[in-house]
Design an enzyme around this catalytic site. Structure first.
Site, PDB file in Angstrom:
ATOM      1  N   ALA A 183       0.749  -1.180  -0.078  1.00 14.55           N
ATOM      2  CA  ALA A 183       0.202  -0.087   0.126  1.00 14.55           C
ATOM      3  C   ALA A 183       0.896   1.393  -0.209  1.00 14.55           C
ATOM      4  CB  ALA A 183      -1.068  -0.048   1.080  1.00 14.55           C
ATOM      5  N   THR A 184       2.150   1.199   0.719  1.00 17.55           N
ATOM      6  CA  THR A 184       2.796   2.482   0.562  1.00 17.55           C
ATOM      7  C   THR A 184       3.143   2.873  -1.026  1.00 17.55           C
ATOM      8  OG1 THR A 184       3.864   1.897   2.627  1.00 17.55           O
ATOM      9  CG2 THR A 184       4.994   3.426   1.158  1.00 17.55           C
ATOM     10  N   CYS A 237       9.689   6.080  20.396  1.00 21.39           N
ATOM     11  CA  CYS A 237      10.578   5.024  20.584  1.00 21.39           C
ATOM     12  C   CYS A 237      10.091   3.657  19.853  1.00 21.39           C
ATOM     13  CB  CYS A 237      11.037   4.711  21.929  1.00 21.39           C
ATOM     14  SG  CYS A 237      11.301   6.165  23.029  1.00 21.39           S
ATOM     15  N   ASN A 268      -5.278   3.434  11.247  1.00 21.40           N
ATOM     16  CA  ASN A 268      -4.421   2.223  11.698  1.00 21.40           C
ATOM     17  C   ASN A 268      -3.999   2.277  13.268  1.00 21.40           C
ATOM     18  OD1 ASN A 268      -2.913   4.042  10.340  1.00 21.40           O
ATOM     19  ND2 ASN A 268      -1.234   3.229  10.846  1.00 21.40           N
ATOM     20  N   HIS A 274      -0.893  -7.670   3.164  1.00 26.99           N
ATOM     21  CA  HIS A 274      -0.608  -8.500   4.632  1.00 26.99           C
ATOM     22  C   HIS A 274      -1.376  -8.009   5.457  1.00 26.99           C
ATOM     23  CE1 HIS A 274       2.102  -5.287   6.480  1.00 26.99           C
ATOM     24  NE2 HIS A 274       2.067  -4.563   5.251  1.00 26.99           N
TER      25      HIS A 274
END
Ligand SMILES: *Cc1c(COP(=O)(O)O)cnc(C)c1O
Length: 404
Positions: A74-75, A328, A154, A204
């Protein structure tokens, strides 16, 4: 006894469904042909398998197989949609409308276009992460070429009123790209209901293989775009390169399963999510839900545990795979841009945890995770001088402190 580690990060990726693997296997070995080979049966078989997969993927979103372009994920689909439209239609104006809570694939693509003279409007959301369709209407000008909005988020799972937004975008005459990665196969999503021109999908995130995606591009009325990758003219010239045949076969199989099982699966996962939520908030105070209580995908629960650091909580829950909205955990050092856009304070953003449930999540796992979370939060709070002070009735807002 439940088996650990427990996977509860289904918005990051999903395990491959064994039925999908089964469908893929012959295309690594016996049917290894190049789908672009026109001169022999090996090529014909690969081509046939890829065409069948286009139909399966398109069917899930109410489109036609001829409108599917295979990509690496999708990117890439999002990059191709946004840059492709921007480059092809630049003479119509150089304005794009998107939203602050989009995936980095969209935000970073828009930022790059800004460096080459494009103007981008990043719309705000409300506290639940929802976009107001009227804000989209107000943002569109006669220079607006494209509006790009995700169907479901997401991080916090919030579902945008995508059909209402699409109605407005088409009324205004701009192109509409929808990042449907977290929606497709999870909630009903239809390219015609939302009047999309382009839709990005990823295998995925729906129990298919990694490294495979699709861009659905409307044929009527025709949407054109400038390719990013040249060479050979595959995918109607819009995305050259040899097709990942086992990958797209897997994507097709995953889409067919998702379409067939969606109603039942969504119901089952929603029940598990509610159970997890209930088992946590009934035993812990100061737990806040991030995202929308109803307009959210079934498999997402995003909670902030006040006075506890998300990082610390995840360390205490090593046997459970979770993700946090604090710094992080991702490649960037910033706390979640999504929570920030929802107006969640820095402290609560740092104490957020995303529970991602999916096809293989069991009730036993949910109960186990709830128990571990309650134990860990209770213990961490007991060790927190901050929590101590709150218990004693000291107003924290009156003293300066940070989450670290
Ligand atoms: C995962 C994801 C993407 C990126 O998909 P890849 O196939 O991993 O490149 C884009 N948008 C959303 C909403 C996602 O969840």
């Amino acid at each position: 006894m439940v088996k650990t580690p427990i996977y509860m990060d289904y918005q990051a990726t999903t395990p491959l469904d064994p039925r999908v693997l089964e469908a893929m296997l012959p295309y690594f070995t016996a049917h290894f042909g190049n789908a672009a080979s026109r001169s022999h049966v090996f090529g014909w078989q690969a081509e046939e398998a890829s065409e069948k997969a286009r139909e399966q993927v398109a069917s899930l979103i109410g489109g036609s197989g001829r409108e599917i372009i295979w990509t690496s994920g999708a990117t890439e689909s999002i990059n191709l949609a946004i840059k492709g439209i921007a480059n092809f239609y630049a003479d119509r104006g150089k304005h794009i409308v998107t939203c602050k809570t989009e995936h980095p694939a969209t935000l970073d693509t828009c930022k790059r276009l800004e460096r080459s003279g494009w103007e981008v409007t990043y719309l705000d959301v409300d506290r639940t992460g929802r976009l107001d369709p009227e804000a989209v209407r107000e943002a569109i000008t006669d220079k607006t070429v494209l509006v790009s909005i995700m169907a479901a988020n997401n991080e916090i799972g919030t579902i945008h009123p995508i059909n209402e937004i699409g109605e407005i975008v088409k009324e205004k005459g701009a192109f509409f790209h929808v990042d449907a990665v977290q929606a497709a196969g999870k909630i009903p999503f239809d390219v015609n209901a939302c009047k999309a021109d382009l839709v990005s999908l990823s295998a995925h995130k729906m129990y298919g293989p990694k490294g495979v995606g699709a861009l659905w591009i409307r044929r009527r009325p025709r949407v054109r775009l400038t390719p990013i990758i040249d060479g050979g003219g595959h995918e109607r010239g819009m995305r050259s390169g040899t097709i990942n045949v086992p990958g797209v076969v897997g994507f097709g199989a995953a889409a067919e399963i998702a379409q067939k099982e969606l109603p039942e699966e969504a119901e089952r996962i929603l029940r598990l999510r509610k159970r997890l939520h209930e088992k946590i908030v009934s035993r812990l105070e100061d737990v806040y839900l991030n995202g929308h209580p109803e307009h959210r995908i079934p498999g997402n629960l995003n909670l902030s545990f006040a006075y506890v650091e998300g990082e610390g909580l995840m360390m205490a829950l090593k046997e459970v795979a979770l993700s946090s909205g604090s710094a992080c955990t991702s490649a960037s050092l910033e706390p979640s841009h999504v929570l920030r856009a929802c107006g969640v304070s820095e402290d609560l953003a740092h104490s957020s945890i995303r529970f991602g449930l999916g096809r293989f999540t069991t009730e036993e796992e949910v109960d186990y995770v709830a128990d571990r979370v309650v134990e860990a939060v209770t213990r961490l709070r007991e060790m927190s001088p901050l929590y101590e002070m709150v218990k004693e009735g000291i107003d924290l807002k009156s003293i300066a402190w940070t989450a670290h």
